[in-house]
Design a protein around this motif. Structure first.
Motif, mmCIF file in Angstrom:
data_model
loop_
_atom_site.group_PDB
_atom_site.id
_atom_site.type_symbol
_atom_site.label_atom_id
_atom_site.label_comp_id
_atom_site.label_asym_id
_atom_site.label_seq_id
_atom_site.Cartn_x
_atom_site.Cartn_y
_atom_site.Cartn_z
ATOM 1 N N MET A 195 66.424 44.704 124.475
ATOM 2 C CA MET A 195 66.313 43.473 123.848
ATOM 3 C C MET A 195 67.651 43.053 123.565
ATOM 4 O O MET A 195 68.453 43.776 123.155
ATOM 5 C CB MET A 195 65.699 43.642 122.567
ATOM 6 N N LYS A 206 69.335 42.496 121.512
ATOM 7 C CA LYS A 206 68.931 42.769 120.203
ATOM 8 C C LYS A 206 69.439 41.790 119.276
ATOM 9 O O LYS A 206 69.615 42.078 118.153
ATOM 10 C CB LYS A 206 69.456 44.048 119.860
ATOM 11 N N LEU A 260 66.927 49.304 121.454
ATOM 12 C CA LEU A 260 66.412 48.240 121.167
ATOM 13 C C LEU A 260 66.835 46.980 121.098
ATOM 14 O O LEU A 260 66.085 46.506 121.065
ATOM 15 C CB LEU A 260 66.207 48.420 120.081
ATOM 16 N N LEU A 261 68.963 46.780 121.499
ATOM 17 C CA LEU A 261 68.253 45.567 121.178
ATOM 18 C C LEU A 261 69.201 44.377 121.044
ATOM 19 O O LEU A 261 70.333 44.539 120.763
ATOM 20 C CB LEU A 261 67.538 45.786 119.935
ATOM 21 N N ASN A 285 63.059 52.770 121.377
ATOM 22 C CA ASN A 285 62.857 52.583 119.937
ATOM 23 C C ASN A 285 61.668 53.403 119.486
ATOM 24 O O ASN A 285 60.648 53.444 120.174
ATOM 25 C CB ASN A 285 62.539 51.118 119.614
ATOM 26 N N TYR A 340 59.248 53.195 116.337
ATOM 27 C CA TYR A 340 58.870 52.490 115.120
ATOM 28 C C TYR A 340 57.929 53.397 114.340
ATOM 29 O O TYR A 340 56.902 53.809 114.857
ATOM 30 C CB TYR A 340 58.062 51.227 115.432
ATOM 31 N N LEU A 373 60.131 44.317 114.261
ATOM 32 C CA LEU A 373 61.286 43.763 114.958
ATOM 33 C C LEU A 373 61.160 42.244 114.920
ATOM 34 O O LEU A 373 60.147 41.691 115.338
ATOM 35 C CB LEU A 373 61.292 44.273 116.408
ATOM 36 N N HIS A 411 63.249 37.405 118.561
ATOM 37 C CA HIS A 411 64.582 37.346 119.153
ATOM 38 C C HIS A 411 64.453 37.107 120.657
ATOM 39 O O HIS A 411 63.370 37.201 121.226
ATOM 40 C CB HIS A 411 65.323 38.669 118.923
ATOM 41 N N ASP A 439 66.220 38.442 124.353
ATOM 42 C CA ASP A 439 67.059 39.497 124.928
ATOM 43 C C ASP A 439 68.102 38.810 125.795
ATOM 44 O O ASP A 439 67.774 38.339 126.892
ATOM 45 C CB ASP A 439 66.211 40.431 125.797
ATOM 46 N N HIS A 471 60.523 36.927 121.219
ATOM 47 C CA HIS A 471 59.506 37.958 121.054
ATOM 48 C C HIS A 471 59.877 38.881 119.896
ATOM 49 O O HIS A 471 61.040 38.939 119.491
ATOM 50 C CB HIS A 471 59.324 38.760 122.345
ATOM 51 N N ARG A 510 55.175 54.243 116.970
ATOM 52 C CA ARG A 510 55.140 53.715 118.342
ATOM 53 C C ARG A 510 56.476 53.928 119.037
ATOM 54 O O ARG A 510 57.535 53.625 118.483
ATOM 55 C CB ARG A 510 54.827 52.225 118.302
ATOM 56 N N ASN A 547 58.726 52.771 122.095
ATOM 57 C CA ASN A 547 58.871 51.632 123.013
ATOM 58 C C ASN A 547 60.131 51.816 123.839
ATOM 59 O O ASN A 547 61.194 52.123 123.299
ATOM 60 C CB ASN A 547 58.957 50.315 122.226
ATOM 61 N N ARG A 601 66.224 47.425 131.485
ATOM 62 C CA ARG A 601 66.897 46.207 131.956
ATOM 63 C C ARG A 601 67.967 46.572 132.983
ATOM 64 O O ARG A 601 68.364 47.728 133.075
ATOM 65 C CB ARG A 601 67.646 45.509 130.805
HETATM 66 O O1 LIG Z 1 59.007 47.014 120.792
HETATM 67 C C1 LIG Z 1 58.791 46.083 121.553
HETATM 68 O O2 LIG Z 1 57.717 45.893 122.112
HETATM 69 C C2 LIG Z 1 59.889 45.080 121.806
HETATM 70 C C3 LIG Z 1 61.245 45.670 121.827
HETATM 71 C C4 LIG Z 1 62.256 44.626 122.085
HETATM 72 O O3 LIG Z 1 61.993 43.473 122.070
HETATM 73 C C5 LIG Z 1 63.603 45.001 122.381
HETATM 74 O O4 LIG Z 1 63.935 46.197 122.336
HETATM 75 O O5 LIG Z 1 64.398 44.098 122.677
#
Ligand SMILES: O=C(O)CCC(=O)C(=O)O
Ligand SMILES: [Fe+2]
Length: 441
Positions: free
Chosen positions: A1, A3, A109-110, A338, A340, A346, A349, A351, A409, A433, A435, A439
């Motif tokens: 992201m 971030k 993340l970001l 990430n 969570y 989050l 934002h 990316d 998002h 979670r 994630n 990229r």
């Molecule tokens: O946790 C998510 O689904 C989104 C993560 C996200 O948007 C990011 O890492 O840029």
């Protein structure tokens, strides 16, 4: 992201109580981040005294890097995630088109939504990361702390904090051991599943909630959700590998912003490091100089296959002569992982910290969800009222590229007790979670 997300609009950040003491651990100036040996004279200027030949730090942080925006409008999610949700999919049989992941792990993340973050990327990828730097290290960690070693079972022995601090101070990095203590995404006593799973009392079984061919949902042009794309085996391997990497050099830590606020998640970068303070990618992370582990080949292959799947459905839907115009292909060279916990979030934002070329071509972000479900918001504007909502469950893969590359998002909440029972039994994953976003820089 990009971030940026986590940055400025992050509503879930908490002020670190220890900001006064530790805030600048994340925000050293460029000198502090200088790689390699720091001249002793400079160390002294920065608050070290020499005891014999050993520089000893007198004070915590010298300089706070306050340049750039450190705050932004705070957006408050009105979270409704208090109850486990019923899963949407009926019983299906296991899909066959996902490869079973291999078990060998080649060690390895970001973002920011402010328009200015794009201009940060004005240099070409080659200029920002010369080829010699961008190639991934093979096997060995180049962490400044060479005493970190992986054991066979995937845990790491770390040097004592005092030694670690000294090593890093000598190398020009500032590390607060409290911020990089190993974070285990799983319960240690994973075989005592009765005990562990009781913490997820309401979890559902795969057999109740999913299994079957992937349901492919086009959320917007270029934005495709592959429901239950990752098989159970895939998910178990993802947890296992992330657990192992997350406890090694370059593993999970709780990142912070320039102003001392902390993100409400644990983060680890693979392939390239993403720095939430500068919103830039680099080959080493500024807190401790560790190189990010490589992206495991299994992860990369899964991400590429997922894009192909999303392209197939997009091609049919939009009858595109060239599907690349709707959803371009992408070869991931970085992944932000990430974790969570129950209260993780989050903010909305975009990316947009990847290279100008990558953004211009709309190369997609590929996002894997494993563990508890998340309420995921997305929309054209950074406006919670106007955002659409979709629940991302364990095994789901979300892809957004092409015209949707800059979609706003965020994650409004983690839905408690929503992870599949079999996954918890197989891995001992903690409530929360995992994630992974892939990229191409
Ligand atoms: O946790 C998510 O689904 C989104 C993560 C996200 O948007 C990011 O890492 O840029
Ligand atoms: Fe993002």
């Amino acid at each position: 992201m990009s971030k940026s997300w986590k940055g400025s609009t992050e509503p879930d950040i908490e002020k670190s109580d220890s900001f006064a003491n530790h805030g600048s651990q994340f925000s050293g100036d460029t000198e502090v981040r200088t790689r390699g040996q720091v001249p002793l004279k400079k160390l002294c200027q920065r608050g070290y005294i020499m005891i014999g030949t050993i520089p000893v730090q007198l004070q915590p942080p010298y300089s706070m890097n306050l340049q750039g925006s450190s705050s932004s409008p705070s957006l408050n999610f009105s979270s409704t995630c208090t109850e486990p949700r019923s899963m949407s999919n009926p019983l299906r049989s296991v899909q066959s088109n996902i490869r079973v992941m291999h078990t060998n792990v080649d060690k390895t993340l970001l973002p920011d939504f402010s328009p200015s973050s794009v201009s940060n990327n004005s240099l070409s990828p080659a200029e920002r990361f010369p080829a010699s730097n961008i190639s991934r290290h093979q096997g060995k960690s180049s962490c400044t702390d060479h005493l970190w070693k992986s054991s066979e079972v995937g845990y790491v022995k770390r040097p004592r904090p005092a030694q670690r601090n000294l090593n890093n101070a000598l190398a020009g990095y500032k590390v607060d051991p409290a911020d990089i203590k190993p974070f285990d995404i799983c319960f240690r006593r994973r075989h005592n599943s009765g005990l562990d799973i009781s913490l997820h009392a309401n979890t559902k079984s795969y057999t109740e909630v999913q299994e079957g061919v992937t349901e492919k949902i086009i959320l917007k042009p270029g934005m495709v959700l592959l429901k239950h794309y990752l098989s159970h085996t895939n998910q178990v391997e993802i947890v296992r590998i992330c657990r192992k990497l997350g406890q090694g050099p370059g593993g999970f830590y709780q990142p912070g912003y320039k102003d001392g606020a902390k993100l409400r998640l644990q983060m680890m970068c693979l392939g390239l490091d993403w720095d939430p303070q500068t919103r830039k990618y680099g080959n080493k992370r500024s807190i401790d100089g560790c190189e990010p582990p490589n992206i495991p080949d299994e992860f990369r292959d899964l991400a590429i296959l997922a894009i192909e799947e999303a392209q197939n459905v997009s091609k049919k839907k939009f009858r595109a002569a060239n599907v690349e115009d709707v959803l371009p292909s992408m070869s991931p060279d970085l992944c932000i992982v990430n974790f969570y916990s129950a209260h993780g979030r989050l903010g909305l934002h975009q990316d947009r910290d990847e290279s100008r070329d990558s953004l211009h071509r709309g190369l997609p972000v590929v996002s894997f969800s494993v563990g508890d479900s998340a309420e995921f918001l997305y929309g054209e504007e950074r406006d919670l009222e106007k955002a659409e909502k979709v629940v991302l469950e364990s095994g789901d893969v979300l892809i957004f590229g092409g015209k949707s590359r800059f979609v706003f998002h965020g994650v409004s909440c983690i839905i408690p007790n929503s992870a599949p029972r079999e996954l918890l039994e197989a891995t001992g994953l903690r409530p929360g979670r995992l994630n992974l976003t892939f990229r191409q820089f």
